[in-house]
Design a protein around this motif. Structure first.
Motif, short mmCIF file in Angstrom:
data_model
loop_
_atom_site.label_atom_id
_atom_site.label_comp_id
_atom_site.label_asym_id
_atom_site.label_seq_id
_atom_site.Cartn_x
_atom_site.Cartn_y
_atom_site.Cartn_z
N LEU A 137 0.79 -1.24 0.06
CA LEU A 137 0.06 0.07 0.04
C LEU A 137 0.91 1.24 0.03
CD1 LEU A 137 -3.06 0.20 -0.03
CD2 LEU A 137 -3.04 0.54 2.33
N PRO A 138 1.48 1.43 -1.10
CA PRO A 138 2.54 2.57 -1.21
C PRO A 138 2.13 3.90 -0.72
CG PRO A 138 1.68 2.30 -3.49
CD PRO A 138 1.15 1.15 -2.48
N HIS A 139 1.00 4.23 -0.67
CA HIS A 139 0.46 5.59 -0.15
C HIS A 139 0.05 5.74 1.46
CE1 HIS A 139 1.24 7.44 -4.19
NE2 HIS A 139 0.23 6.44 -4.53
N GLN A 140 -0.08 4.48 1.92
CA GLN A 140 -0.37 4.27 3.41
C GLN A 140 0.69 3.33 4.10
OE1 GLN A 140 -4.45 3.69 2.12
NE2 GLN A 140 -5.06 5.19 3.68
N PRO A 141 1.99 3.57 4.14
CA PRO A 141 2.79 2.74 4.54
C PRO A 141 2.63 2.33 5.93
CG PRO A 141 3.97 4.79 4.26
CD PRO A 141 2.56 4.84 3.53
N GLU A 142 1.86 2.98 6.64
CA GLU A 142 1.61 3.00 8.25
C GLU A 142 0.84 1.63 8.31
OE1 GLU A 142 -1.66 5.77 6.82
OE2 GLU A 142 0.60 5.36 6.41
N LEU A 143 0.21 1.10 7.46
CA LEU A 143 -0.81 0.02 7.44
C LEU A 143 -0.07 -1.24 6.94
CD1 LEU A 143 -4.20 1.51 5.60
CD2 LEU A 143 -3.62 1.43 8.32
N LEU A 144 1.03 -1.23 6.46
CA LEU A 144 1.59 -2.33 6.21
C LEU A 144 1.86 -3.35 7.51
CD1 LEU A 144 4.65 -1.27 4.04
CD2 LEU A 144 2.32 -2.25 3.12
N GLY A 145 1.65 -4.61 7.11
CA GLY A 145 1.64 -5.65 8.17
C GLY A 145 0.33 -5.97 9.25
N SER A 146 -0.43 -4.68 9.00
CA SER A 146 -1.88 -4.87 9.85
C SER A 146 -2.83 -5.61 9.14
CB SER A 146 -2.18 -3.38 10.24
OG SER A 146 -2.48 -2.71 9.10
N SER A 147 -3.75 -6.10 9.83
CA SER A 147 -4.88 -6.81 9.61
C SER A 147 -5.91 -5.81 9.11
CB SER A 147 -5.36 -8.02 10.35
OG SER A 147 -6.47 -8.67 9.94
N ARG A 148 -6.32 -5.82 7.79
CA ARG A 148 -7.60 -4.90 7.71
C ARG A 148 -8.97 -5.77 7.43
NH1 ARG A 148 -6.45 -0.34 3.58
NH2 ARG A 148 -7.59 0.71 4.81
N ILE A 149 -9.16 -6.85 7.91
CA ILE A 149 -10.00 -7.92 7.63
C ILE A 149 -11.37 -7.28 7.70
CG2 ILE A 149 -10.12 -9.07 9.74
CD1 ILE A 149 -10.59 -10.83 6.21
N GLU A 150 -11.61 -6.28 8.76
CA GLU A 150 -12.79 -5.82 9.24
C GLU A 150 -13.07 -4.21 8.73
OE1 GLU A 150 -15.34 -7.29 10.02
OE2 GLU A 150 -13.92 -9.24 10.64
N ALA A 151 -12.16 -3.73 7.60
CA ALA A 151 -12.08 -2.50 7.39
C ALA A 151 -13.26 -2.29 6.42
CB ALA A 151 -10.89 -2.05 6.44
N SER A 152 -13.87 -1.07 6.80
CA SER A 152 -15.22 -0.84 5.90
C SER A 152 -15.03 0.68 5.51
CB SER A 152 -16.58 -0.90 6.78
OG SER A 152 -16.39 -0.36 8.05
N ASP A 153 -16.08 0.95 4.32
CA ASP A 153 -15.84 2.33 4.08
C ASP A 153 -16.89 3.16 4.75
OD1 ASP A 153 -18.44 1.93 2.69
OD2 ASP A 153 -17.73 2.28 0.83
N PRO A 154 -17.21 4.44 4.09
CA PRO A 154 -17.99 5.45 4.92
C PRO A 154 -19.32 4.74 5.24
CG PRO A 154 -16.57 6.58 3.44
CD PRO A 154 -16.45 5.26 3.27
N ILE A 155 -19.85 4.02 4.02
CA ILE A 155 -21.18 3.49 4.36
C ILE A 155 -21.38 2.04 4.93
CG2 ILE A 155 -23.13 2.36 2.80
CD1 ILE A 155 -23.18 5.32 2.52
N GLY A 156 -20.29 1.36 5.31
CA GLY A 156 -20.20 0.26 5.86
C GLY A 156 -19.81 -0.97 5.09
N VAL A 157 -19.41 -0.58 3.86
CA VAL A 157 -18.97 -1.99 2.96
C VAL A 157 -17.85 -2.25 3.54
CG1 VAL A 157 -18.49 -2.80 0.67
CG2 VAL A 157 -20.33 -1.22 0.95
#
Length: 329
Positions: A253-273
């Motif tokens: 994720l080149p523009h968000q390097p702080e997220l490398l190595g983290s689990s985003r399995i539950e990540a959702s967008d502003p609507i909840g997708v």
């Protein structure tokens, strides 16, 4: 929200003191301070109001989403009270109690077979699990996956019966009745441009498949090193490669390097997708498209609707990229 100190306190204090000692000189001074203060404070108040508006961008009013959820919940309660057969009969009526303008109820089993639809009676009894919209998104499969854990949102393009059957972008919400079937409905968003032409999609697919070939030729670590470089050969023309494993751990994720190595399995967008889960489900089929709202690095990380294409690499991880709608949400 804590109100900023905009100088209104000192202005009111000075005017009050001058008015209490009312001689002609102080009256003139009071008028002077009043005019100066008004010139300073009115723009400040307007700026504060504008700032508050900018802090809360939303693609759709939250109360509209709440209305959609409540509508589906009422249909689920109706089905649980009246029983499956009676409920399906009601949901299939074009003029039934669960058709309210653009809001209507449809029903499927968890194999993707349609069992009720007021505007698609010819679909009833047919499997639609591989049905795609005009951008190639497997939306019935996404709805099934959204409903499986209980409920969830997804996006797709579908004819709007309240707008002459015109294809429009839609927020879909699905909710499980029991382990055998689920109900859905949605909100149409005609103002959202979700048209991506074939040439754009073909270019996106070619770009992602090129990145996949690079990973297969250079190994996972060799590929990820290039994808994570904001100045690398795969960050070009406003696009970049993202990559995840099948547990949702961020690999590139080149523009968000702080997220490398983290689990985003539950990540959702502003609507909840739950877009990472959708990406995992889609990539597990080999390849495919999904929609979600995500910050656009070419527009200063403003959120915009994104059509992404994901592709499995070797069964343990996948990569993808996306194209954004022309107008940010």
């Amino acid at each position: 929200m804590r109100r900023k100190d905009d100088g209104r306190g000192w202005f009111c204090t000075v005017v009050s003191m001058l008015v209490l000692d009312m001689n002609s000189k102080n009256i003139l001074l009071a008028i002077f301070f009043f005019l100066v203060g008004a010139a300073l404070l009115v723009p400040a108040a307007l700026g504060e109001a504008e700032g508050e508006e900018e802090e809360n961008p939303a693609p759709i009013a939250p109360e509209k989403v709440d209305e959609l959820v409540a509508f589906v919940q009422s249909a689920v309660a109706f089905a649980q009270e009246k029983g499956r057969e009676a409920a399906l009969e009601e949901f299939s009526k074009k003029n039934g109690s669960f058709v309210r303008g653009e809001l209507y109820i449809y029903a499927y089993d968890f194999n993707g077979t349609n069992i009720a639809h007021p505007f698609k009676p010819d679909w009833i009894g047919e499997s639609k699990i591989n049905e795609t919209d005009s951008n190639g998104v497997l939306y019935i499969r996404n709805l099934v996956n959204a409903a499986r854990p209980g409920y969830g949102f997804t996006y797709f393009i579908f004819p709007n019966p309240a707008d002459g059957g015109r294809d429009e972008f839609k927020i879909g919400y699905a909710m499980k009745v029991d382990d055998g079937w689920w109900l859905g409905s949605g909100l149409y968003l005609p103002e959202v441009s979700a048209s991506f032409d074939q040439e754009e999609r073909d270019g996106l697919v070619a770009y992602v498949e090129e990145a996949k070939s690079f990973a297969l030729a250079n190994g996972r670590e060799g590929g990820l090193a290039v994808y994570n470089d904001p100045s690398g050969s795969f960050t070009r023309d406003g696009r970049y490669i993202f990559a995840y494993d099948y547990d949702g751990v961020t690999l590139a994720l080149p523009h968000q390097p702080e997220l490398l190595g983290s689990s985003r399995i539950e990540a959702s967008d502003p609507i909840g997708v739950r877009f990472i889960r959708e990406a995992i489900e889609t990539a597990s089929l080999g390849r495919g498209y999904i929609y979600y709202i995500y910050p656009d690095s070419s527009r200063g990380m403003r959120p915009a609707l994104k059509l992404s294409y994901v592709s499995d690499v070797d069964g343990s991880w996948f990569l993808g990229s996306g194209i954004y709608a022309e107008v940010p949400v």
